[in-house]
Design a protein around this motif. Structure first.
Motif, PDB file in Angstrom:
ATOM      1  N   ALA A  84       0.908  -1.235   0.005  1.00  0.00           N
ATOM      2  CA  ALA A  84       0.138  -0.154  -0.033  1.00  0.00           C
ATOM      3  C   ALA A  84       0.931   1.207   0.031  1.00  0.00           C
ATOM      4  O   ALA A  84       0.477   2.371  -0.562  1.00  0.00           O
ATOM      5  CB  ALA A  84      -1.124  -0.106   1.290  1.00  0.00           C
ATOM      6  N   GLU A  85       2.237   1.213   0.832  1.00  0.00           N
ATOM      7  CA  GLU A  85       2.929   2.440   0.775  1.00  0.00           C
ATOM      8  C   GLU A  85       3.199   2.716  -0.669  1.00  0.00           C
ATOM      9  O   GLU A  85       3.902   4.121  -0.725  1.00  0.00           O
ATOM     10  CB  GLU A  85       4.065   2.326   1.644  1.00  0.00           C
ATOM     11  N   TYR A  86       3.417   1.828  -1.646  1.00  0.00           N
ATOM     12  CA  TYR A  86       3.728   2.441  -3.055  1.00  0.00           C
ATOM     13  C   TYR A  86       3.068   3.473  -3.474  1.00  0.00           C
ATOM     14  O   TYR A  86       3.665   4.328  -3.921  1.00  0.00           O
ATOM     15  CB  TYR A  86       3.777   0.975  -3.910  1.00  0.00           C
ATOM     16  N   ALA A  87       1.734   3.267  -3.468  1.00  0.00           N
ATOM     17  CA  ALA A  87       0.759   4.337  -3.905  1.00  0.00           C
ATOM     18  C   ALA A  87       0.607   5.569  -2.983  1.00  0.00           C
ATOM     19  O   ALA A  87       0.336   6.544  -3.358  1.00  0.00           O
ATOM     20  CB  ALA A  87      -0.610   3.834  -4.305  1.00  0.00           C
ATOM     21  N   LEU A  88       0.717   5.175  -1.630  1.00  0.00           N
ATOM     22  CA  LEU A  88       0.689   6.352  -0.633  1.00  0.00           C
ATOM     23  C   LEU A  88       1.913   7.110  -0.643  1.00  0.00           C
ATOM     24  O   LEU A  88       1.889   8.259  -0.404  1.00  0.00           O
ATOM     25  CB  LEU A  88       0.199   5.837   0.604  1.00  0.00           C
ATOM     26  N   LEU A  89       3.057   6.853  -0.728  1.00  0.00           N
ATOM     27  CA  LEU A  89       4.297   7.459  -0.388  1.00  0.00           C
ATOM     28  C   LEU A  89       5.217   7.337  -1.486  1.00  0.00           C
ATOM     29  O   LEU A  89       5.940   8.327  -1.917  1.00  0.00           O
ATOM     30  CB  LEU A  89       5.023   6.814   0.846  1.00  0.00           C
ATOM     31  N   THR A  90       5.516   6.148  -2.149  1.00  0.00           N
ATOM     32  CA  THR A  90       6.690   6.107  -3.161  1.00  0.00           C
ATOM     33  C   THR A  90       6.116   6.925  -4.483  1.00  0.00           C
ATOM     34  O   THR A  90       6.801   7.563  -5.027  1.00  0.00           O
ATOM     35  CB  THR A  90       7.121   4.748  -3.340  1.00  0.00           C
ATOM     36  N   ASN A  91       5.251   6.520  -4.910  1.00  0.00           N
ATOM     37  CA  ASN A  91       4.737   6.905  -6.368  1.00  0.00           C
ATOM     38  C   ASN A  91       3.362   7.213  -6.491  1.00  0.00           C
ATOM     39  O   ASN A  91       2.388   6.248  -6.700  1.00  0.00           O
ATOM     40  CB  ASN A  91       5.212   5.947  -7.475  1.00  0.00           C
ATOM     41  N   ARG A  92       2.880   8.276  -5.958  1.00  0.00           N
ATOM     42  CA  ARG A  92       1.517   8.603  -6.227  1.00  0.00           C
ATOM     43  C   ARG A  92       0.641   8.393  -7.624  1.00  0.00           C
ATOM     44  O   ARG A  92       1.273   8.854  -8.503  1.00  0.00           O
ATOM     45  CB  ARG A  92       1.123  10.155  -5.483  1.00  0.00           C
ATOM     46  N   PRO A  93      -0.452   7.886  -7.444  1.00  0.00           N
ATOM     47  CA  PRO A  93      -1.083   7.840  -8.727  1.00  0.00           C
ATOM     48  C   PRO A  93      -1.330   9.208  -9.527  1.00  0.00           C
ATOM     49  O   PRO A  93      -1.765  10.083  -8.645  1.00  0.00           O
ATOM     50  CB  PRO A  93      -2.504   7.172  -8.409  1.00  0.00           C
ATOM     51  N   MET A  94      -1.440   9.149 -10.721  1.00  0.00           N
ATOM     52  CA  MET A  94      -1.938  10.547 -11.375  1.00  0.00           C
ATOM     53  C   MET A  94      -3.365  10.430 -11.687  1.00  0.00           C
ATOM     54  O   MET A  94      -3.903   9.499 -12.148  1.00  0.00           O
ATOM     55  CB  MET A  94      -0.984  10.739 -12.471  1.00  0.00           C
ATOM     56  N   GLN A  95      -4.117  11.506 -11.716  1.00  0.00           N
ATOM     57  CA  GLN A  95      -5.523  11.573 -12.042  1.00  0.00           C
ATOM     58  C   GLN A  95      -5.331  12.833 -13.133  1.00  0.00           C
ATOM     59  O   GLN A  95      -5.203  13.900 -12.844  1.00  0.00           O
ATOM     60  CB  GLN A  95      -6.403  11.800 -11.050  1.00  0.00           C
ATOM     61  N   MET A  96      -6.126  12.696 -14.306  1.00  0.00           N
ATOM     62  CA  MET A  96      -5.899  13.537 -15.430  1.00  0.00           C
ATOM     63  C   MET A  96      -7.314  13.236 -16.262  1.00  0.00           C
ATOM     64  O   MET A  96      -7.904  12.198 -16.268  1.00  0.00           O
ATOM     65  CB  MET A  96      -4.755  13.265 -16.103  1.00  0.00           C
ATOM     66  N   TYR A  97      -7.582  14.299 -16.972  1.00  0.00           N
ATOM     67  CA  TYR A  97      -8.587  14.090 -18.262  1.00  0.00           C
ATOM     68  C   TYR A  97      -7.701  13.796 -19.331  1.00  0.00           C
ATOM     69  O   TYR A  97      -6.629  14.302 -19.593  1.00  0.00           O
ATOM     70  CB  TYR A  97      -9.248  15.512 -18.609  1.00  0.00           C
ATOM     71  N   MET A  98      -7.991  12.641 -20.015  1.00  0.00           N
ATOM     72  CA  MET A  98      -7.822  12.327 -21.441  1.00  0.00           C
ATOM     73  C   MET A  98      -8.871  12.383 -22.375  1.00  0.00           C
ATOM     74  O   MET A  98     -10.064  12.148 -21.870  1.00  0.00           O
ATOM     75  CB  MET A  98      -7.094  10.993 -21.477  1.00  0.00           C
ATOM     76  N   TYR A  99      -8.615  12.556 -23.752  1.00  0.00           N
ATOM     77  CA  TYR A  99      -9.599  12.742 -24.531  1.00  0.00           C
ATOM     78  C   TYR A  99      -9.334  11.846 -25.873  1.00  0.00           C
ATOM     79  O   TYR A  99      -8.254  11.415 -26.271  1.00  0.00           O
ATOM     80  CB  TYR A  99      -9.572  14.196 -25.062  1.00  0.00           C
ATOM     81  N   ARG A 100     -10.412  11.547 -26.404  1.00  0.00           N
ATOM     82  CA  ARG A 100     -10.565  10.508 -27.674  1.00  0.00           C
ATOM     83  C   ARG A 100     -11.484  11.109 -28.619  1.00  0.00           C
ATOM     84  O   ARG A 100     -12.485  11.538 -28.532  1.00  0.00           O
ATOM     85  CB  ARG A 100     -10.872   9.189 -27.216  1.00  0.00           C
ATOM     86  N   ALA A 101     -10.901  11.344 -30.062  1.00  0.00           N
ATOM     87  CA  ALA A 101     -11.630  11.492 -31.150  1.00  0.00           C
ATOM     88  C   ALA A 101     -12.339  10.281 -31.488  1.00  0.00           C
ATOM     89  O   ALA A 101     -11.724   9.324 -31.866  1.00  0.00           O
ATOM     90  CB  ALA A 101     -10.973  12.094 -32.151  1.00  0.00           C
ATOM     91  N   GLN A 102     -13.713   9.984 -31.576  1.00  0.00           N
ATOM     92  CA  GLN A 102     -14.383   8.812 -31.844  1.00  0.00           C
ATOM     93  C   GLN A 102     -15.514   8.923 -32.652  1.00  0.00           C
ATOM     94  O   GLN A 102     -16.331  10.177 -32.660  1.00  0.00           O
ATOM     95  CB  GLN A 102     -14.663   8.188 -30.325  1.00  0.00           C
ATOM     96  N   SER A 103     -16.195   7.817 -33.272  1.00  0.00           N
ATOM     97  CA  SER A 103     -17.333   7.643 -33.838  1.00  0.00           C
ATOM     98  C   SER A 103     -18.428   7.698 -32.859  1.00  0.00           C
ATOM     99  O   SER A 103     -18.229   7.754 -31.595  1.00  0.00           O
ATOM    100  CB  SER A 103     -17.202   6.423 -34.999  1.00  0.00           C
ATOM    101  N   ASP A 104     -19.802   7.578 -33.353  1.00  0.00           N
ATOM    102  CA  ASP A 104     -20.666   7.209 -32.373  1.00  0.00           C
ATOM    103  C   ASP A 104     -20.732   5.865 -31.715  1.00  0.00           C
ATOM    104  O   ASP A 104     -21.886   5.582 -30.928  1.00  0.00           O
ATOM    105  CB  ASP A 104     -22.112   7.478 -33.207  1.00  0.00           C
ATOM    106  N   LYS A 105     -19.771   4.964 -32.233  1.00  0.00           N
ATOM    107  CA  LYS A 105     -19.741   3.726 -31.562  1.00  0.00           C
ATOM    108  C   LYS A 105     -19.054   3.650 -30.331  1.00  0.00           C
ATOM    109  O   LYS A 105     -18.285   4.367 -30.217  1.00  0.00           O
ATOM    110  CB  LYS A 105     -18.761   2.615 -32.515  1.00  0.00           C
ATOM    111  N   ASN A 106     -19.394   2.956 -29.304  1.00  0.00           N
ATOM    112  CA  ASN A 106     -18.871   3.057 -27.836  1.00  0.00           C
ATOM    113  C   ASN A 106     -18.168   1.645 -27.715  1.00  0.00           C
ATOM    114  O   ASN A 106     -18.732   0.441 -27.931  1.00  0.00           O
ATOM    115  CB  ASN A 106     -20.179   2.919 -26.862  1.00  0.00           C
ATOM    116  N   TYR A 107     -17.185   1.817 -27.004  1.00  0.00           N
ATOM    117  CA  TYR A 107     -16.225   0.657 -26.565  1.00  0.00           C
ATOM    118  C   TYR A 107     -15.250   0.863 -25.531  1.00  0.00           C
ATOM    119  O   TYR A 107     -15.125   2.212 -24.996  1.00  0.00           O
ATOM    120  CB  TYR A 107     -15.762   0.055 -27.958  1.00  0.00           C
TER     121      TYR A 107
END
Length: 365
Positions: free
Chosen positions: A70-93
């Protein structure tokens, strides 16, 4: 208006509601078709491989990898949270074995590869692209990789129809599991830039160091295209999608999760009205003689939205317009997450890192 900024379409009576698109054609996947340095597109019908998105199915298709302490994510290397975007058709997957981008990166792609190449016969945009989808993405690469490189990201790999198209990418999955990668796009091709620093200072000789970013999210059996992913391949290389309802731990099979966080249609951005004042979609725009963008003239016909691919001011305005649309349509969602702290920091493999396995990205044929 979110953030107190003036709305780019504030003087238009047509901005309030979304435009309904009519196209429901084949799904597109990043891969063959574009420049080697950025995701292109290959049109192929999707198979049923790896479509499940719930906790049970994500855990049952492979032997789960052990989670780091657990200390890996808490202390050593914190997770990143960000917006990412994708150009896409009307199809969902699901967002597995695909490439996503930051906002500058998705507009770079649309401007350079999509809006200038419409399918005139069917009155649709190139590859049936209709929208920009925004995802809330959490990323934490495995400790084995972080300890070796001290970087948040691995190398970018392109995906075509769910298959990694980089030579020897199997070496990555065998050693590090579902490694999330990144790369920058060339601002000399389309002069988009982030509001924040996206590269380590001096990387690749950068001065502003705010190049558009592209990301790779490896999913089940990334060595084969959709329709050719066997159960044994999925078991051996499950990818990094943690699945809905799971924490992103940094285990070799749990390096990211992408959640839908809104979308803006390209018709909303185009915002075209006919001579009688009726708002129309891309099909109506095309039949009226419109063209969003022409690379030869660097201008559109019946619209100026995409004019000036190398004009930084115009490109910044386009990015602000997309941000405004997301803020207008989804006022309860923040306009940014942790993007200002995200940098594409991978700097290359170490000598001998893969032992007898071939080095990823190097064609040994």
């Amino acid at each position: 208006v979110a953030g107190g900024t003036a709305a780019p379409w504030a003087d238009s009576p047509y901005y309030a509601g979304p435009t309904t698109t009519k196209y429901a054609g084949p799904v597109e996947f990043s891969g063959n078709g574009g420049p080697e340095t950025i995701a292109g597109t290959k049109v192929i019908p999707t198979g049923a491989d790896g479509i499940a998105d719930d906790l049970t199915d994500m855990q049952s298709n492979h032997d789960p990898a052990p989670a780091p302490p657990a200390e890996y994510a808490l202390l050593t290397n914190r997770p990143m949270q960000m917006y990412m975007y994708r150009a896409q058709s009307d199809k969902n997957y699901p967002m597995r074995n695909v490439n996503l981008a930051d906002l500058a990166g998705v507009l770079w792609y649309l401007h350079n590869e999509i809006v200038g190449f419409p399918d005139r016969e069917n009155s649709i945009r190139h590859f049936g692209i209709t929208r920009i989808i925004r995802f809330k993405v959490t990323v934490l690469n495995p400790p084995e990789f972080f300890e070796a490189h001290q970087t948040k990201f691995g190398p970018f790999v392109s995906f075509g129809a769910g298959k990694c198209s980089v030579p020897n990418c199997g070496s990555i999955w065998r050693k590090y599991g579902g490694l999330v990668g990144c790369q920058t796009a060339d601002k000399k091709v389309a002069a988009y830039g982030s509001k924040w620093q996206t590269q380590p200072l001096g990387a690749a000789g950068c001065t502003e160091c705010n190049a558009p970013l592209w990301f790779s999210l490896p999913g089940p059996c990334p060595s084969h295209e959709y329709g050719a992913k066997s159960a044994s391949c999925i078991w051996e290389t499950p990818g990094g999608d943690c699945g809905a309802g799971n924490d992103v731990t940094g285990a070799k099979d749990c390096t990211y999760y992408a959640k839908w966080y809104g979308e803006v249609s390209l018709d909303e951005m185009l915002n075209f009205t006919l001579a009688d004042g009726t708002r129309t979609d891309f099909e109506g725009f095309s039949k009226a003689g419109g063209q969003e963008y022409d690379k030869l003239t660097d201008h559109g016909t019946l619209t100026t939205f995409w004019d000036g691919i190398l004009n930084k001011e115009n490109n910044n305005w386009r990015m602000d317009t997309v941000r405004w649309w997301f803020g207008h349509k989804y006022p309860k969602y923040p306009l940014e997450l942790g993007e200002r702290h995200v940098q594409c920091d991978f700097s290359g493999w170490h000598a001998g890192e893969f032992g007898s396995d071939p080095v990823p990205g190097v064609d040994n044929r």
